[in-house]
Motif scaffolding. Structure first.
Motif, PDB file in Angstrom:
ATOM      1  N   LEU A 212      23.999  14.404  -7.544  1.00  0.00           N
ATOM      2  CA  LEU A 212      24.347  15.806  -7.301  1.00  0.00           C
ATOM      3  C   LEU A 212      23.774  16.702  -8.395  1.00  0.00           C
ATOM      4  O   LEU A 212      23.198  17.768  -8.097  1.00  0.00           O
ATOM      5  CB  LEU A 212      25.865  15.960  -7.236  1.00  0.00           C
ATOM      6  CG  LEU A 212      26.406  17.392  -7.161  1.00  0.00           C
ATOM      7  CD1 LEU A 212      25.875  18.121  -5.936  1.00  0.00           C
ATOM      8  CD2 LEU A 212      27.933  17.376  -7.160  1.00  0.00           C
ATOM      9  N   LEU A 213      23.915  16.299  -9.650  1.00  0.00           N
ATOM     10  CA  LEU A 213      23.394  17.110 -10.746  1.00  0.00           C
ATOM     11  C   LEU A 213      21.878  17.256 -10.664  1.00  0.00           C
ATOM     12  O   LEU A 213      21.332  18.344 -10.887  1.00  0.00           O
ATOM     13  CB  LEU A 213      23.793  16.497 -12.093  1.00  0.00           C
ATOM     14  CG  LEU A 213      25.288  16.546 -12.447  1.00  0.00           C
ATOM     15  CD1 LEU A 213      25.550  15.793 -13.742  1.00  0.00           C
ATOM     16  CD2 LEU A 213      25.791  17.980 -12.551  1.00  0.00           C
ATOM     17  N   GLN A 214      21.189  16.167 -10.319  1.00  0.00           N
ATOM     18  CA  GLN A 214      19.729  16.244 -10.186  1.00  0.00           C
ATOM     19  C   GLN A 214      19.332  17.178  -9.047  1.00  0.00           C
ATOM     20  O   GLN A 214      18.395  17.982  -9.177  1.00  0.00           O
ATOM     21  CB  GLN A 214      19.165  14.840  -9.949  1.00  0.00           C
ATOM     22  CG  GLN A 214      19.323  13.908 -11.147  1.00  0.00           C
ATOM     23  CD  GLN A 214      18.904  12.490 -10.817  1.00  0.00           C
ATOM     24  OE1 GLN A 214      17.730  12.231 -10.522  1.00  0.00           O
ATOM     25  NE2 GLN A 214      19.846  11.571 -10.842  1.00  0.00           N
ATOM     26  N   ALA A 215      20.051  17.081  -7.919  1.00  0.00           N
ATOM     27  CA  ALA A 215      19.741  17.950  -6.779  1.00  0.00           C
ATOM     28  C   ALA A 215      20.049  19.412  -7.118  1.00  0.00           C
ATOM     29  O   ALA A 215      19.276  20.318  -6.773  1.00  0.00           O
ATOM     30  CB  ALA A 215      20.548  17.505  -5.560  1.00  0.00           C
ATOM     31  N   TYR A 216      21.156  19.632  -7.796  1.00  0.00           N
ATOM     32  CA  TYR A 216      21.538  20.998  -8.155  1.00  0.00           C
ATOM     33  C   TYR A 216      20.511  21.609  -9.110  1.00  0.00           C
ATOM     34  O   TYR A 216      20.145  22.794  -8.973  1.00  0.00           O
ATOM     35  CB  TYR A 216      22.924  21.005  -8.787  1.00  0.00           C
ATOM     36  CG  TYR A 216      23.415  22.382  -9.160  1.00  0.00           C
ATOM     37  CD1 TYR A 216      23.686  23.337  -8.182  1.00  0.00           C
ATOM     38  CD2 TYR A 216      23.599  22.734 -10.493  1.00  0.00           C
ATOM     39  CE1 TYR A 216      24.124  24.609  -8.521  1.00  0.00           C
ATOM     40  CE2 TYR A 216      24.043  24.006 -10.845  1.00  0.00           C
ATOM     41  CZ  TYR A 216      24.304  24.940  -9.848  1.00  0.00           C
ATOM     42  OH  TYR A 216      24.726  26.205 -10.195  1.00  0.00           O
ATOM     43  N   VAL A 230      31.164  23.464  -9.604  1.00  0.00           N
ATOM     44  CA  VAL A 230      32.432  23.031 -10.191  1.00  0.00           C
ATOM     45  C   VAL A 230      32.720  21.608  -9.706  1.00  0.00           C
ATOM     46  O   VAL A 230      32.756  21.351  -8.495  1.00  0.00           O
ATOM     47  CB  VAL A 230      33.596  23.960  -9.783  1.00  0.00           C
ATOM     48  CG1 VAL A 230      34.926  23.422 -10.292  1.00  0.00           C
ATOM     49  CG2 VAL A 230      33.352  25.372 -10.300  1.00  0.00           C
ATOM     50  N   ILE A 231      32.887  20.691 -10.651  1.00  0.00           N
ATOM     51  CA  ILE A 231      33.183  19.297 -10.331  1.00  0.00           C
ATOM     52  C   ILE A 231      34.622  19.007 -10.736  1.00  0.00           C
ATOM     53  O   ILE A 231      34.983  19.108 -11.913  1.00  0.00           O
ATOM     54  CB  ILE A 231      32.210  18.341 -11.055  1.00  0.00           C
ATOM     55  CG1 ILE A 231      30.776  18.582 -10.557  1.00  0.00           C
ATOM     56  CG2 ILE A 231      32.621  16.884 -10.830  1.00  0.00           C
ATOM     57  CD1 ILE A 231      29.717  17.760 -11.287  1.00  0.00           C
ATOM     58  N   VAL A 232      35.449  18.643  -9.752  1.00  0.00           N
ATOM     59  CA  VAL A 232      36.872  18.404  -9.970  1.00  0.00           C
ATOM     60  C   VAL A 232      37.137  16.905  -9.972  1.00  0.00           C
ATOM     61  O   VAL A 232      36.801  16.210  -9.007  1.00  0.00           O
ATOM     62  CB  VAL A 232      37.722  19.080  -8.879  1.00  0.00           C
ATOM     63  CG1 VAL A 232      39.209  18.812  -9.111  1.00  0.00           C
ATOM     64  CG2 VAL A 232      37.453  20.579  -8.827  1.00  0.00           C
ATOM     65  N   ARG A 253      25.823  25.993 -16.223  1.00  0.00           N
ATOM     66  CA  ARG A 253      26.108  26.359 -14.831  1.00  0.00           C
ATOM     67  C   ARG A 253      27.041  25.366 -14.148  1.00  0.00           C
ATOM     68  O   ARG A 253      27.446  25.584 -13.005  1.00  0.00           O
ATOM     69  CB  ARG A 253      24.801  26.436 -14.034  1.00  0.00           C
ATOM     70  CG  ARG A 253      23.776  27.375 -14.657  1.00  0.00           C
ATOM     71  CD  ARG A 253      22.674  27.658 -13.684  1.00  0.00           C
ATOM     72  NE  ARG A 253      23.208  28.161 -12.419  1.00  0.00           N
ATOM     73  CZ  ARG A 253      22.515  28.898 -11.565  1.00  0.00           C
ATOM     74  NH1 ARG A 253      21.272  29.247 -11.838  1.00  0.00           N
ATOM     75  NH2 ARG A 253      23.047  29.306 -10.439  1.00  0.00           N
ATOM     76  N   VAL A 254      27.353  24.269 -14.858  1.00  0.00           N
ATOM     77  CA  VAL A 254      28.202  23.224 -14.278  1.00  0.00           C
ATOM     78  C   VAL A 254      29.530  23.177 -15.026  1.00  0.00           C
ATOM     79  O   VAL A 254      29.564  23.110 -16.257  1.00  0.00           O
ATOM     80  CB  VAL A 254      27.516  21.849 -14.355  1.00  0.00           C
ATOM     81  CG1 VAL A 254      28.440  20.760 -13.779  1.00  0.00           C
ATOM     82  CG2 VAL A 254      26.193  21.861 -13.595  1.00  0.00           C
TER      83      VAL A 254
END
Length: 361
Positions: A212-216, A230-232, A253-254
């Motif tokens: 997810l981080l790489q795609a974002y 936002v990662i919960v 940004r994360v």
């Protein structure tokens, strides 16, 4: 009808685990149907203590003496089954399923419901896939019920089990009810983030937050104005994921939000919910997001998302582990705005699930 005493059997009880959450939901739904429920947690040591203590504050919960050996703990479980007049065990994860198997052998009158919540090849399980498949053949021989949380998991298990295929049933997880809608409208945490994507889950390799981080990061490089992320959740990979975000130059940004009792408000107000798992059974948070009509983007991982999402109709379904396609989906998220998708997950309502379980008592 005689009093039914259900015991939910777990190896441990994580604060932010999806299986743990749906079993608490199911216990509450069974109570509304007049069924007594309690929890038995095998391991409450160290960092597992917090989740167990939280469970005890909400439900009847028991655990063996943590200083005892394996046989001492098994004997304690047997005594609890007898003294608590347990009539049904619902177990989750393989250690708990194996303990339930021992109970089924010792107490032939006991009804056992073994549950499978993920595919056989999940990377963070300790047992090899061949041994897990063998275990399910043993569970089927006890003439009890094996519940899978998705149709595709049921099909996968039926290919593996040689005798007793009829014992394998699909029952949805107890995920959604009116309480979730209520919490989704109330900012109980004082959450202040504006314009964001959200992802929810344990911070472990299976959940694919590194992907997810790489795609974002790729999406940000194309459109710097896209929402923040936002990662919960909590988990063992938190530090590594924070380091990866810094390496990708997206750490500003994360937001690693951690655990919250009310993720629903965050999900409800997100621009889109993103699921990046490598493997799933039936992703609880994805169901919750759809119930709240939040636009959803998900990898078509084994298993679950493909049973929920009709691509470009009620969400964006991305080829599994395809970082480029996930980045593009995050750029295209506005195509999903204002779509009403909650009807897609109506079968995950608590009462519906409780009645299906009770039919197997």
């Amino acid at each position: 009808m005689d009093t039914v005493n259900v015991l939910f059997l777990h190896k441990w009880f994580s604060l932010s685990g999806g299986v743990e959450r749906v079993h608490k939901n199911l216990a509450g739904a069974l109570a509304e149907q007049g069924v007594n429920s309690a929890f038995y947690v095998q391991d409450t040591r160290g960092n597992k203590q917090q989740g167990y203590e939280k469970l005890k504050a909400e439900f009847q919960a028991f655990s063996p003496d943590q200083k005892g050996g394996v046989m001492d703990k098994i004997k304690h479980l047997f005594r609890h089954v007898e003294q608590g007049k347990v009539s049904v065990i619902i177990s989750a994860t393989e250690t708990a399923n194996m303990l339930a198997l021992l109970c089924a052998i010792k107490y032939p009158h006991l009804k056992v419901i073994y549950t499978r919540h993920c595919a056989f090849d999940v990377s963070d399980q300790k047992l090899p896939a061949w041994l897990i498949k063998l275990l399910y053949n043993l569970y089927a021989l006890t003439n009890n019920t094996i519940v899978t949380v998705s149709e595709s998991l049921r099909s996968e298990l039926k290919k593996v089990v040689r005798v007793g295929k009829s014992s394998i049933k699909f029952i949805p997880n107890a995920v959604v009810n009116s309480r979730i809608r209520h919490l989704a409208e109330h900012n109980t945490d004082g959450f202040t983030q504006q314009r964001y994507f959200c992802a929810v889950g344990r911070l472990v390799e299976q959940k694919g937050f590194d992907l997810l981080l790489q795609a974002y990061a790729k999406a940000c490089s194309v459109a710097p104005e896209i929402p923040s992320l936002v990662i919960v959740g909590t988990g063992e990979d938190k530090s590594a994921l924070q380091e990866l975000a810094a390496e990708l130059n997206i750490d500003k940004r994360v937001v690693f939000y951690g655990f919250t009792e009310n993720p629903y408000y965050i999900i409800n107000h997100a621009e889109a919910f993103v699921l990046s798992s490598r493997h799933e059974g039936m992703p609880t948070a994805l169901v919750e997001a759809m119930f709240l009509d939040t636009p959803v983007i998900a990898f078509d991982c084994p298993t679950g998302p493909g049973e929920l999402i009709n691509n470009n109709v009620n969400g964006l379904l991305v080829p599994a582990n395809d970082i480029e396609k996930l980045a593009q989906a995050m750029l295209d998220y506005q195509s999903l705005n204002a779509k009403k998708i909650s009807a897609s997950v109506a079968h995950f309502q608590y009462e519906n699930v409780a009645l299906q379980y009770m039919a197997n008592f």
